[in-house]
Design a protein around this motif. Sequence first.
Motif, PDB file in Angstrom:
ATOM      1  N   ILE A 404       0.846  -1.202   0.000  1.00  0.00           N
ATOM      2  CA  ILE A 404       0.000   0.000   0.000  1.00  0.00           C
ATOM      3  C   ILE A 404       0.882   1.253   0.000  1.00  0.00           C
ATOM      4  CG2 ILE A 404      -1.886   1.232   1.138  1.00  0.00           C
ATOM      5  CD1 ILE A 404      -2.864  -1.394   2.250  1.00  0.00           C
ATOM      6  N   LEU A 405       1.313   1.723   1.152  1.00  0.00           N
ATOM      7  CA  LEU A 405       2.034   2.994   1.252  1.00  0.00           C
ATOM      8  C   LEU A 405       3.465   2.780   1.733  1.00  0.00           C
ATOM      9  CD1 LEU A 405       2.236   6.145   1.452  1.00  0.00           C
ATOM     10  CD2 LEU A 405       1.287   5.926   3.772  1.00  0.00           C
ATOM     11  N   THR A 406       4.409   3.332   0.990  1.00  0.00           N
ATOM     12  CA  THR A 406       5.784   3.438   1.456  1.00  0.00           C
ATOM     13  C   THR A 406       6.058   4.923   1.674  1.00  0.00           C
ATOM     14  OG1 THR A 406       6.512   1.465   0.255  1.00  0.00           O
ATOM     15  CG2 THR A 406       8.211   3.019   0.940  1.00  0.00           C
ATOM     16  N   LYS A 407       6.290   5.284   2.936  1.00  0.00           N
ATOM     17  CA  LYS A 407       6.420   6.688   3.296  1.00  0.00           C
ATOM     18  C   LYS A 407       7.741   6.908   4.031  1.00  0.00           C
ATOM     19  CE  LYS A 407       3.970  10.336   5.875  1.00  0.00           C
ATOM     20  NZ  LYS A 407       2.718  10.659   6.602  1.00  0.00           N
ATOM     21  N   ILE A 408       8.525   7.872   3.569  1.00  0.00           N
ATOM     22  CA  ILE A 408       9.818   8.175   4.173  1.00  0.00           C
ATOM     23  C   ILE A 408       9.839   9.657   4.521  1.00  0.00           C
ATOM     24  CG2 ILE A 408      12.319   8.214   3.839  1.00  0.00           C
ATOM     25  CD1 ILE A 408      11.914   5.948   1.775  1.00  0.00           C
ATOM     26  N   THR A 409       9.985   9.952   5.801  1.00  0.00           N
ATOM     27  CA  THR A 409      10.028  11.340   6.251  1.00  0.00           C
ATOM     28  C   THR A 409      11.417  11.772   6.692  1.00  0.00           C
ATOM     29  OG1 THR A 409       9.404  10.741   8.519  1.00  0.00           O
ATOM     30  CG2 THR A 409       7.615  11.232   6.979  1.00  0.00           C
ATOM     31  N   ASP A 410      12.300  10.791   6.961  1.00  0.00           N
ATOM     32  CA  ASP A 410      13.660  11.115   7.398  1.00  0.00           C
ATOM     33  C   ASP A 410      14.490   9.846   7.294  1.00  0.00           C
ATOM     34  OD1 ASP A 410      15.798  12.544   8.298  1.00  0.00           O
ATOM     35  OD2 ASP A 410      15.029  12.930  10.300  1.00  0.00           O
ATOM     36  N   GLU A 423       9.514   0.753  -3.504  1.00  0.00           N
ATOM     37  CA  GLU A 423       8.282   0.428  -4.212  1.00  0.00           C
ATOM     38  C   GLU A 423       7.095   0.492  -3.257  1.00  0.00           C
ATOM     39  OE1 GLU A 423       6.837  -3.008  -7.377  1.00  0.00           O
ATOM     40  OE2 GLU A 423       7.937  -3.628  -5.591  1.00  0.00           O
ATOM     41  N   GLY A 424       5.926   0.802  -3.799  1.00  0.00           N
ATOM     42  CA  GLY A 424       4.681   0.775  -3.040  1.00  0.00           C
ATOM     43  C   GLY A 424       3.533   1.095  -3.976  1.00  0.00           C
ATOM     44  N   GLY A 425       2.314   0.826  -3.508  1.00  0.00           N
ATOM     45  CA  GLY A 425       1.169   1.313  -4.268  1.00  0.00           C
ATOM     46  C   GLY A 425       1.224   2.831  -4.324  1.00  0.00           C
ATOM     47  N   TYR A 426       1.577   3.418  -3.174  1.00  0.00           N
ATOM     48  CA  TYR A 426       1.861   4.846  -3.072  1.00  0.00           C
ATOM     49  C   TYR A 426       3.266   4.990  -2.507  1.00  0.00           C
ATOM     50  CZ  TYR A 426      -3.283   4.876  -2.941  1.00  0.00           C
ATOM     51  OH  TYR A 426      -4.608   4.660  -3.183  1.00  0.00           O
ATOM     52  N   VAL A 427       4.033   5.916  -3.034  1.00  0.00           N
ATOM     53  CA  VAL A 427       5.355   6.235  -2.489  1.00  0.00           C
ATOM     54  C   VAL A 427       5.381   7.720  -2.181  1.00  0.00           C
ATOM     55  CG1 VAL A 427       7.837   6.279  -2.884  1.00  0.00           C
ATOM     56  CG2 VAL A 427       6.471   4.382  -3.791  1.00  0.00           C
ATOM     57  N   ALA A 445       5.784   3.033  -8.253  1.00  0.00           N
ATOM     58  CA  ALA A 445       4.450   2.978  -7.653  1.00  0.00           C
ATOM     59  C   ALA A 445       3.598   2.054  -8.514  1.00  0.00           C
ATOM     60  CB  ALA A 445       3.826   4.366  -7.586  1.00  0.00           C
ATOM     61  N   ALA A 446       3.250   0.903  -7.947  1.00  0.00           N
ATOM     62  CA  ALA A 446       2.473  -0.092  -8.688  1.00  0.00           C
ATOM     63  C   ALA A 446       1.694  -0.931  -7.695  1.00  0.00           C
ATOM     64  CB  ALA A 446       3.389  -0.985  -9.532  1.00  0.00           C
ATOM     65  N   SER A 447       0.523  -1.388  -8.106  1.00  0.00           N
ATOM     66  CA  SER A 447      -0.305  -2.207  -7.225  1.00  0.00           C
ATOM     67  C   SER A 447      -1.237  -3.079  -8.055  1.00  0.00           C
ATOM     68  CB  SER A 447      -1.137  -1.319  -6.287  1.00  0.00           C
ATOM     69  OG  SER A 447      -2.017  -2.107  -5.508  1.00  0.00           O
ATOM     70  N   ASP A 448      -1.513  -4.281  -7.526  1.00  0.00           N
ATOM     71  CA  ASP A 448      -2.506  -5.165  -8.132  1.00  0.00           C
ATOM     72  C   ASP A 448      -3.913  -4.862  -7.629  1.00  0.00           C
ATOM     73  OD1 ASP A 448      -0.565  -6.524  -9.586  1.00  0.00           O
ATOM     74  OD2 ASP A 448      -0.158  -7.914  -7.941  1.00  0.00           O
ATOM     75  N   ASP A 449      -4.002  -3.990  -6.626  1.00  0.00           N
ATOM     76  CA  ASP A 449      -5.288  -3.636  -6.030  1.00  0.00           C
ATOM     77  C   ASP A 449      -5.925  -2.494  -6.819  1.00  0.00           C
ATOM     78  OD1 ASP A 449      -7.438  -2.882  -4.470  1.00  0.00           O
ATOM     79  OD2 ASP A 449      -6.332  -2.941  -2.573  1.00  0.00           O
ATOM     80  N   ARG A 450      -7.098  -2.750  -7.374  1.00  0.00           N
ATOM     81  CA  ARG A 450      -7.764  -1.728  -8.181  1.00  0.00           C
ATOM     82  C   ARG A 450      -8.220  -0.532  -7.349  1.00  0.00           C
ATOM     83  NH1 ARG A 450     -11.572  -5.220 -12.401  1.00  0.00           N
ATOM     84  NH2 ARG A 450      -9.851  -6.342 -13.430  1.00  0.00           N
ATOM     85  N   ILE A 472      12.259   6.838 -12.058  1.00  0.00           N
ATOM     86  CA  ILE A 472      11.084   6.989 -11.196  1.00  0.00           C
ATOM     87  C   ILE A 472       9.868   6.666 -12.055  1.00  0.00           C
ATOM     88  CG2 ILE A 472       9.716   8.566  -9.796  1.00  0.00           C
ATOM     89  CD1 ILE A 472      12.236  10.129  -9.212  1.00  0.00           C
ATOM     90  N   ASP A 473       9.075   5.690 -11.627  1.00  0.00           N
ATOM     91  CA  ASP A 473       8.002   5.167 -12.473  1.00  0.00           C
ATOM     92  C   ASP A 473       6.734   4.976 -11.656  1.00  0.00           C
ATOM     93  OD1 ASP A 473       6.472   3.941 -14.387  1.00  0.00           O
ATOM     94  OD2 ASP A 473       7.472   2.012 -14.221  1.00  0.00           O
ATOM     95  N   SER A 474       5.633   5.531 -12.149  1.00  0.00           N
ATOM     96  CA  SER A 474       4.348   5.394 -11.470  1.00  0.00           C
ATOM     97  C   SER A 474       3.289   4.904 -12.441  1.00  0.00           C
ATOM     98  CB  SER A 474       3.910   6.739 -10.866  1.00  0.00           C
ATOM     99  OG  SER A 474       2.605   6.648 -10.332  1.00  0.00           O
ATOM    100  N   ASN A 475       2.514   3.923 -11.994  1.00  0.00           N
ATOM    101  CA  ASN A 475       1.354   3.506 -12.774  1.00  0.00           C
ATOM    102  C   ASN A 475       0.234   4.541 -12.694  1.00  0.00           C
ATOM    103  OD1 ASN A 475       2.697   1.220 -13.468  1.00  0.00           O
ATOM    104  ND2 ASN A 475       1.419  -0.200 -12.307  1.00  0.00           N
ATOM    105  N   GLY A 476       0.395   5.502 -11.808  1.00  0.00           N
ATOM    106  CA  GLY A 476      -0.530   6.625 -11.708  1.00  0.00           C
ATOM    107  C   GLY A 476       0.188   7.904 -12.076  1.00  0.00           C
ATOM    108  N   ASN A 477       0.345   8.821 -11.094  1.00  0.00           N
ATOM    109  CA  ASN A 477       1.008  10.085 -11.398  1.00  0.00           C
ATOM    110  C   ASN A 477       2.187  10.338 -10.467  1.00  0.00           C
ATOM    111  OD1 ASN A 477      -0.545  10.634  -9.135  1.00  0.00           O
ATOM    112  ND2 ASN A 477      -2.110  11.709 -10.312  1.00  0.00           N
ATOM    113  N   ILE A 478       2.953  11.356 -10.838  1.00  0.00           N
ATOM    114  CA  ILE A 478       4.126  11.776 -10.069  1.00  0.00           C
ATOM    115  C   ILE A 478       3.976  13.264  -9.763  1.00  0.00           C
ATOM    116  CG2 ILE A 478       6.623  12.142 -10.093  1.00  0.00           C
ATOM    117  CD1 ILE A 478       6.854   9.787 -12.026  1.00  0.00           C
ATOM    118  N   LEU A 479       4.182  13.612  -8.495  1.00  0.00           N
ATOM    119  CA  LEU A 479       4.210  15.007  -8.083  1.00  0.00           C
ATOM    120  C   LEU A 479       5.527  15.278  -7.379  1.00  0.00           C
ATOM    121  CD1 LEU A 479       3.076  17.838  -7.418  1.00  0.00           C
ATOM    122  CD2 LEU A 479       2.014  16.826  -5.381  1.00  0.00           C
TER     123      LEU A 479
END
Length: 629
Positions: A404-410, A423-427, A445-450, A472-479
């Motif tokens: 699901i989410l891979t989040k790095i703050t520090d 990697e994650g559904g969301y990074v 950013a990739a996921s099998d979960d619709r 850097i590769d996203s199956n959705g978008n990049i910001l």
Amino acid sequence: MNKKIGILLVIVSLLATFALAACNPFTNPGDSLGGGGTGEVATAVNDTASSTVKAEIQAKSDLSSLAADTSEDGATKIEPTDDVVEISKGGTYLFEGNYGGIKLTKKELKVHFIFKNANFANSNGVAIDCQDKSDEEVIITLVEGTTNTVTNSGDDVNAIHVKGTLVINGKGALNVVSNSKSAVKAKKSISIVDATLNLTAANHAITGSSIIAADCKINVTAAGKDGMNAECDDYTKQDKFTDDGFVSLVNVNYTCNVAGDGIQANTAVYINGGTYNIKTVGDFVVKSAENMESYGLTADDFRYQKSGNTYRKVASDETRGTLYALSQGCKGIKVNEIEYTVKDDDGNKTDMTVYDADYLIAIDGGTFVIDSTDDAIHANSGNVIIGGGTYTISTLDDGITSDILTKITDGDIKITSSYEGIEGGYVEISGGTIDIVSTDDGINAASDDRNVAEHIIISGGDVTVNASGDGIDSNGNILISGGTVIVYGPTTGGDAGLDADKGIVITGGYVFATSTLGMVETPSTNSTQYVVSYAYQSTITAGSVISLLDSKGNTIFSVDILKNCQSIIFSTPDLVKGNKYSLYGGSTQLTSFTVSTIITTIGSAGNNFPGGMGPGGGSGGFGGPGGRR
């Protein structure tokens, strides 16, 4: 203000690398014009559930009340014997010398064992046997300055086996060797504080329904399976998700060399402080119907090819020739879904798997050296949240990955080798220093979960990616809204430095990405910070220094090129509409241009791409902003 970016030095404290996977190659680049998505701006994931799980585990991680009581007053001293000592009454017992073992013979006992240079050896069974009923409470205290040993052999038996809860405390040492099964096993929770444990096991080194350790040392010399293993037998019996199945480590010095996972939990892993040297070494088996049945493998598990004495992972569409798979999981730190069996009224059994977004790996600090055959840090059906720590990661598979989410703050994260880096559904990355080397995508950013609308958000930190696949590769978008992002992308093939199915938006930060011309995706006009996309028909060779100068000759940035490239995409807050700039390769001017629109596209694409112009020209006509070229 001038900014100078170097390969390991960026005058603005830069250097962070990204790599995302999932590039969709086109046989004819002209077919892809305008195919870069709408450039919608991604919104950060609400990770309140992860914060709640983390807080619940932190509340259970205070072991101060379990500090050792080494007083021998009132303790029953057990004389050394070659026989197994049978205990039928609760109380405190002192062991000093050699024994054949310990066995509780009455249910629901609460016992406190004090080990003072005590040695237990059972050549045909459990050495410390406390498994009559799950209500037992066992405390083993190791007297400071003493070394205590437990060894066993036999048929499928553990060295220390407690049916209830187990506490190991004291500032002494305990060496446990199981030549049969696990070294330390408890049906319920295991708590370890202050002690030093040295473990060798044919199966797991430590296994319980939960493992909580603080201010201690745990060294797993060898284990046939996991170094630490926390499992839930039946999720339906739990009142809360964090009742069982978690590992919490606070200021622990942990080393392991295992054939399974370094740390494995069913629900969550929480780590804060300490040092962790984790090595996992997996066995590979060749693809065959027999091995698929014997090891419970599917065709998709066979993703490795052998080269000499080493193996490398290949993409799912590149599986040719002789293929191999790992015979069992051997990840560094892993959270896995809960599996259990239910019976219906007729007694028929059904295997069930519980999926829950609360699955979590949360790391607030510590020093980590992970050398794993399988993924280094992996959360199934859940999140990885990294808020600090120093990491050196080497793996044949993914460095840091979640469903699901891979989040790095520090944190200071160096992934020196990987298949995919992060990697994650969301990074989402908002801080830290990240350096990635990958044979496929650097950040993906990739996921099998619709239900997951993939995205990558970089709002801070220094990120550097050196990727053979997409940077850097996203199956959705990049910001990208902040931080420094430097990508050394692919030198051949249909991958790109930046790739997103639904568009790339840049609103801030420092971005520099190189790649071949195989497939270049230009950021969307929804971007609010100026972007330059430059293509060069000839190769810019590795070792070149690319510099951007303003009209007065001031250097805005200077980057050492690590790999050959033909495409450069860059964006900085220093680009101003109407101003003229020059791009140099070493001392040679490659082009000059004036920023007039959000996306400035210049350069020559050659015969394989439409509408090219030579260096120094205006818009190159490689397709509308937001499209691939």
